[in-house]
Design a protein around this motif. Structure first.
Motif, short mmCIF file in Angstrom:
data_model
loop_
_atom_site.label_atom_id
_atom_site.label_comp_id
_atom_site.label_asym_id
_atom_site.label_seq_id
_atom_site.Cartn_x
_atom_site.Cartn_y
_atom_site.Cartn_z
N LEU A 119 0.83 -1.21 0.00
CA LEU A 119 0.00 0.00 0.00
C LEU A 119 0.86 1.26 0.00
CD1 LEU A 119 -2.85 -0.95 2.52
CD2 LEU A 119 -3.02 -0.73 0.03
N ALA A 120 1.96 1.24 0.75
CA ALA A 120 2.85 2.40 0.78
C ALA A 120 3.47 2.64 -0.59
CB ALA A 120 3.94 2.21 1.83
N LEU A 121 3.90 1.58 -1.25
CA LEU A 121 4.49 1.72 -2.58
C LEU A 121 3.45 2.24 -3.58
CD1 LEU A 121 6.83 1.32 -4.54
CD2 LEU A 121 6.11 -1.07 -4.82
N ALA A 122 2.24 1.69 -3.52
CA ALA A 122 1.18 2.14 -4.43
C ALA A 122 0.80 3.59 -4.15
CB ALA A 122 -0.04 1.23 -4.28
N GLY A 123 0.72 3.96 -2.88
CA GLY A 123 0.40 5.34 -2.54
C GLY A 123 1.46 6.31 -3.01
N TRP A 124 2.73 5.95 -2.80
CA TRP A 124 3.82 6.82 -3.26
C TRP A 124 3.80 6.97 -4.77
CZ3 TRP A 124 8.06 5.87 -6.43
CH2 TRP A 124 9.02 6.90 -6.48
N ALA A 125 3.57 5.87 -5.49
CA ALA A 125 3.55 5.93 -6.95
C ALA A 125 2.41 6.81 -7.44
CB ALA A 125 3.41 4.52 -7.52
N ALA A 126 1.23 6.68 -6.82
CA ALA A 126 0.05 7.40 -7.30
C ALA A 126 0.08 8.88 -6.91
CB ALA A 126 -1.22 6.74 -6.76
N ILE A 127 0.42 9.16 -5.66
CA ILE A 127 0.27 10.51 -5.13
C ILE A 127 1.54 11.35 -5.27
CG2 ILE A 127 -0.31 11.81 -3.03
CD1 ILE A 127 -1.99 9.48 -2.14
N VAL A 128 2.69 10.68 -5.38
CA VAL A 128 3.96 11.42 -5.45
C VAL A 128 4.63 11.27 -6.82
CG1 VAL A 128 6.27 11.65 -4.47
CG2 VAL A 128 4.32 11.21 -2.98
N ALA A 129 4.92 10.03 -7.21
CA ALA A 129 5.74 9.81 -8.39
C ALA A 129 5.07 10.29 -9.68
CB ALA A 129 6.11 8.33 -8.51
N VAL A 130 3.82 9.89 -9.90
CA VAL A 130 3.15 10.26 -11.15
C VAL A 130 3.02 11.78 -11.28
CG1 VAL A 130 0.99 10.11 -12.45
CG2 VAL A 130 1.97 8.06 -11.41
N PRO A 131 2.53 12.51 -10.26
CA PRO A 131 2.49 13.97 -10.41
C PRO A 131 3.88 14.61 -10.51
CG PRO A 131 1.02 13.24 -8.66
CD PRO A 131 1.87 12.06 -9.03
N PHE A 132 4.85 14.05 -9.78
CA PHE A 132 6.17 14.68 -9.74
C PHE A 132 6.84 14.68 -11.10
CE2 PHE A 132 10.76 14.52 -9.34
CZ PHE A 132 11.03 15.59 -8.50
N PHE A 133 6.78 13.57 -11.81
CA PHE A 133 7.49 13.49 -13.08
C PHE A 133 6.78 14.22 -14.21
CE2 PHE A 133 9.30 9.85 -10.79
CZ PHE A 133 10.64 10.16 -10.93
N LYS A 134 5.55 14.68 -13.95
CA LYS A 134 4.86 15.55 -14.91
C LYS A 134 5.01 17.01 -14.51
CE LYS A 134 2.25 16.73 -18.35
NZ LYS A 134 2.73 16.63 -19.75
N TYR A 135 4.81 17.28 -13.23
CA TYR A 135 4.91 18.64 -12.70
C TYR A 135 5.84 18.64 -11.49
CZ TYR A 135 0.65 19.04 -15.48
OH TYR A 135 -0.27 19.00 -16.51
#
Length: 262
Positions: A119-135
């Motif tokens: 869950l922590a990995l999925a949360g980080w990917a969804a809420i942090v990684a995906v937005p970060f690499f776009k914006y």
């Protein structure tokens, strides 16, 4: 052993893990991110002073400036407030994490610690990684104040994109339950990447970094920001997993050795 415990128990576990994670993330931000912020503020103040000097040179003789506006919160206050803010954010995130874990255990056969880490990995990917690499995050000296509402809405759209991508990836993984685990993992990751790529294409790009801003400082700040959020999610997952494993071992009765009459 699957994750057990009432909703209240998992909420309390999440709150404790979230508080610890928030304070550790604030510590990383203080020692790693603050020097980059100070450097960016120095650049911003130098540019502002240069503009004021140019404006002063064009003013008629005898004109004097008023008192300079003081910041509402000093830099030391902002640095101390970072610990309070991330501590509270960790508490809120931990409560959400515990609630999600409570419902997610119904659809998973993973053990409690493994479910927490997933869950922590999925949360980080969804809420942090995906937005970060776009914006990606920008330091204080970068960004147009007039576009802050637009940038906030686009960031929220990127978060929704990340949540959708993770959800679809998990759905594809569950859908192929009869297949080999490796094939299921490849299909799930592939679905996640496909949704993210399509979303990146549809979402508009934003680049407000001026050419004269130091590229090294920009990427150091972004790396520090990513490290801070990664610390938050990693410590949240690891803390929740450790507390879960400790509670499981503590509630498991110890079997007495069986003695036989000889």
């Amino acid at each position: 052993m699957p994750l057990i415990g009432s909703l209240k128990t998992l909420l309390l576990r999440g709150l404790l893990a979230g508080l610890i994670a928030g304070l550790l993330a604030a510590t990383v931000g203080y020692f790693v991110g603050e020097p980059k912020i100070e450097a960016a503020i120095a650049i911003e103040e130098a540019a502002t002073a240069k503009e004021k000097a140019a404006d002063h040179a064009q003013e008629p003789a005898g004109h004097t400036h008023g008192d300079e506006e003081e910041p509402l919160v000093s830099r030391s206050g902002q640095q101390a407030g970072q610990f309070l803010a991330l501590g509270l954010a960790g508490l809120a995130l931990g409560a959400i994490f515990g609630s999600v874990a409570y419902f997610a255990r119904r659809y998973s056969t993973l053990s409690g610690p493994k479910l927490a880490l997933g869950l922590a990995l999925a949360g980080w990917a969804a809420i942090v990684a995906v937005p970060f690499f776009k914006y990606p995050a920008n330091p204080p000296a970068v960004g147009d104040p007039d576009t802050i509402n637009q940038r906030t809405l686009l960031w929220l759209a990127a978060v929704l994109l990340g949540l959708a991508a993770v959800g679809i990836g998990v759905y594809v993984y569950k859908l192929l339950a009869a297949q080999l685990d490796t094939l299921r993992l490849i299909a799930g990751v592939g679905a996640f990447v496909l949704i993210v790529v399509l979303g990146y294409i549809l979402l508009p790009g934003i680049n407000e970094v001026t050419d004269d801003f130091p590229a090294a400082l920009l990427w150091q700040f972004r790396a520090a920001s990513l490290g801070e959020t990664a610390t938050l999610w990693a410590c949240l997952g690891l803390g929740f997993a450790a507390l879960t494993e400790f509670a499981t071992r503590g509630s498991t009765p110890v079997r007495e050795p069986v003695t036989t009459a000889g």
